[in-house]
Motif scaffolding. Sequence first.
Motif, PDB file in Angstrom:
ATOM      1  N   ASN A 193      -8.236   6.414   1.815  1.00 45.52           N
ATOM      2  CA  ASN A 193      -9.181   6.320   0.702  1.00 45.52           C
ATOM      3  C   ASN A 193      -9.580   4.875   0.422  1.00 45.52           C
ATOM      4  O   ASN A 193     -10.738   4.594   0.107  1.00 45.52           O
ATOM      5  CB  ASN A 193      -8.613   6.963  -0.561  1.00 45.52           C
ATOM      6  N   PHE A 194      -8.630   3.959   0.527  1.00 43.58           N
ATOM      7  CA  PHE A 194      -8.941   2.536   0.341  1.00 43.58           C
ATOM      8  C   PHE A 194     -10.005   2.111   1.350  1.00 43.58           C
ATOM      9  O   PHE A 194     -11.020   1.509   0.979  1.00 43.58           O
ATOM     10  CB  PHE A 194      -7.667   1.694   0.513  1.00 43.58           C
ATOM     11  N   ASN A 195      -9.796   2.452   2.607  1.00 47.09           N
ATOM     12  CA  ASN A 195     -10.749   2.080   3.660  1.00 47.09           C
ATOM     13  C   ASN A 195     -12.101   2.748   3.449  1.00 47.09           C
ATOM     14  O   ASN A 195     -13.148   2.121   3.644  1.00 47.09           O
ATOM     15  CB  ASN A 195     -10.195   2.440   5.036  1.00 47.09           C
ATOM     16  N   ARG A 196     -12.113   4.019   3.053  1.00 48.11           N
ATOM     17  CA  ARG A 196     -13.368   4.736   2.809  1.00 48.11           C
ATOM     18  C   ARG A 196     -14.153   4.089   1.667  1.00 48.11           C
ATOM     19  O   ARG A 196     -15.367   3.905   1.768  1.00 48.11           O
ATOM     20  CB  ARG A 196     -13.093   6.199   2.475  1.00 48.11           C
ATOM     21  N   MET A 197     -13.457   3.772   0.570  1.00 41.52           N
ATOM     22  CA  MET A 197     -14.135   3.172  -0.581  1.00 41.52           C
ATOM     23  C   MET A 197     -14.699   1.802  -0.228  1.00 41.52           C
ATOM     24  O   MET A 197     -15.824   1.462  -0.611  1.00 41.52           O
ATOM     25  CB  MET A 197     -13.176   3.075  -1.764  1.00 41.52           C
ATOM     26  N   GLU A 198     -13.911   1.034   0.489  1.00 39.14           N
ATOM     27  CA  GLU A 198     -14.358  -0.301   0.873  1.00 39.14           C
ATOM     28  C   GLU A 198     -15.565  -0.224   1.805  1.00 39.14           C
ATOM     29  O   GLU A 198     -16.505  -1.008   1.691  1.00 39.14           O
ATOM     30  CB  GLU A 198     -13.204  -1.048   1.549  1.00 39.14           C
TER      31      GLU A 198
ATOM     32  N   ILE B 202       0.814  -1.212   0.000  1.00 36.75           N
ATOM     33  CA  ILE B 202       0.000   0.000   0.000  1.00 36.75           C
ATOM     34  C   ILE B 202       0.852   1.268   0.000  1.00 36.75           C
ATOM     35  O   ILE B 202       0.429   2.297  -0.513  1.00 36.75           O
ATOM     36  CB  ILE B 202      -1.013  -0.012   1.179  1.00 36.75           C
ATOM     37  N   GLU B 203       2.076   1.199   0.514  1.00 37.65           N
ATOM     38  CA  GLU B 203       2.944   2.377   0.505  1.00 37.65           C
ATOM     39  C   GLU B 203       3.291   2.807  -0.921  1.00 37.65           C
ATOM     40  O   GLU B 203       3.542   3.966  -1.182  1.00 37.65           O
ATOM     41  CB  GLU B 203       4.233   2.127   1.287  1.00 37.65           C
ATOM     42  N   GLU B 204       3.320   1.858  -1.855  1.00 36.87           N
ATOM     43  CA  GLU B 204       3.662   2.161  -3.239  1.00 36.87           C
ATOM     44  C   GLU B 204       2.431   2.299  -4.122  1.00 36.87           C
ATOM     45  O   GLU B 204       2.544   2.621  -5.292  1.00 36.87           O
ATOM     46  CB  GLU B 204       4.577   1.066  -3.804  1.00 36.87           C
ATOM     47  N   ALA B 205       1.256   2.067  -3.575  1.00 36.28           N
ATOM     48  CA  ALA B 205       0.027   2.126  -4.364  1.00 36.28           C
ATOM     49  C   ALA B 205      -0.354   3.575  -4.647  1.00 36.28           C
ATOM     50  O   ALA B 205       0.084   4.493  -3.960  1.00 36.28           O
ATOM     51  CB  ALA B 205      -1.107   1.424  -3.614  1.00 36.28           C
ATOM     52  N   SER B 206      -1.180   3.743  -5.657  1.00 37.22           N
ATOM     53  CA  SER B 206      -1.608   5.087  -6.023  1.00 37.22           C
ATOM     54  C   SER B 206      -2.868   5.498  -5.263  1.00 37.22           C
ATOM     55  O   SER B 206      -3.549   6.426  -5.653  1.00 37.22           O
ATOM     56  CB  SER B 206      -1.824   5.177  -7.528  1.00 37.22           C
TER      57      SER B 206
END
Length: 77
Positions: free
Chosen positions: A29-34, A20-24
């Motif tokens: 935001n990942f947690n919010r979208m999920e 996740i450190e290298e993800a865009s």
Amino acid sequence: MGNFDTHKWFKKQYLKEANIEEASITLDNFNRMEAMVDRETYKRFVDSLDNLLDDWYMEGFEKNDVVAFMEVIIPSS
């Protein structure tokens, strides 16, 4: 022994593999979208995607191929 949360375990594994450190996308935001989607719909989506990935990887495609494919089929807005 308490209840084992498979969703939480798979999410942790996914985030570890995705680095996740290298993800865009930020972890926030990942947690919010999920969190904003129906859990059962999200589970079906992840299960279906997992099945597709198994097939694609068995055919020799790599993660960057899949990401490029997704960028083409997902509409921009």
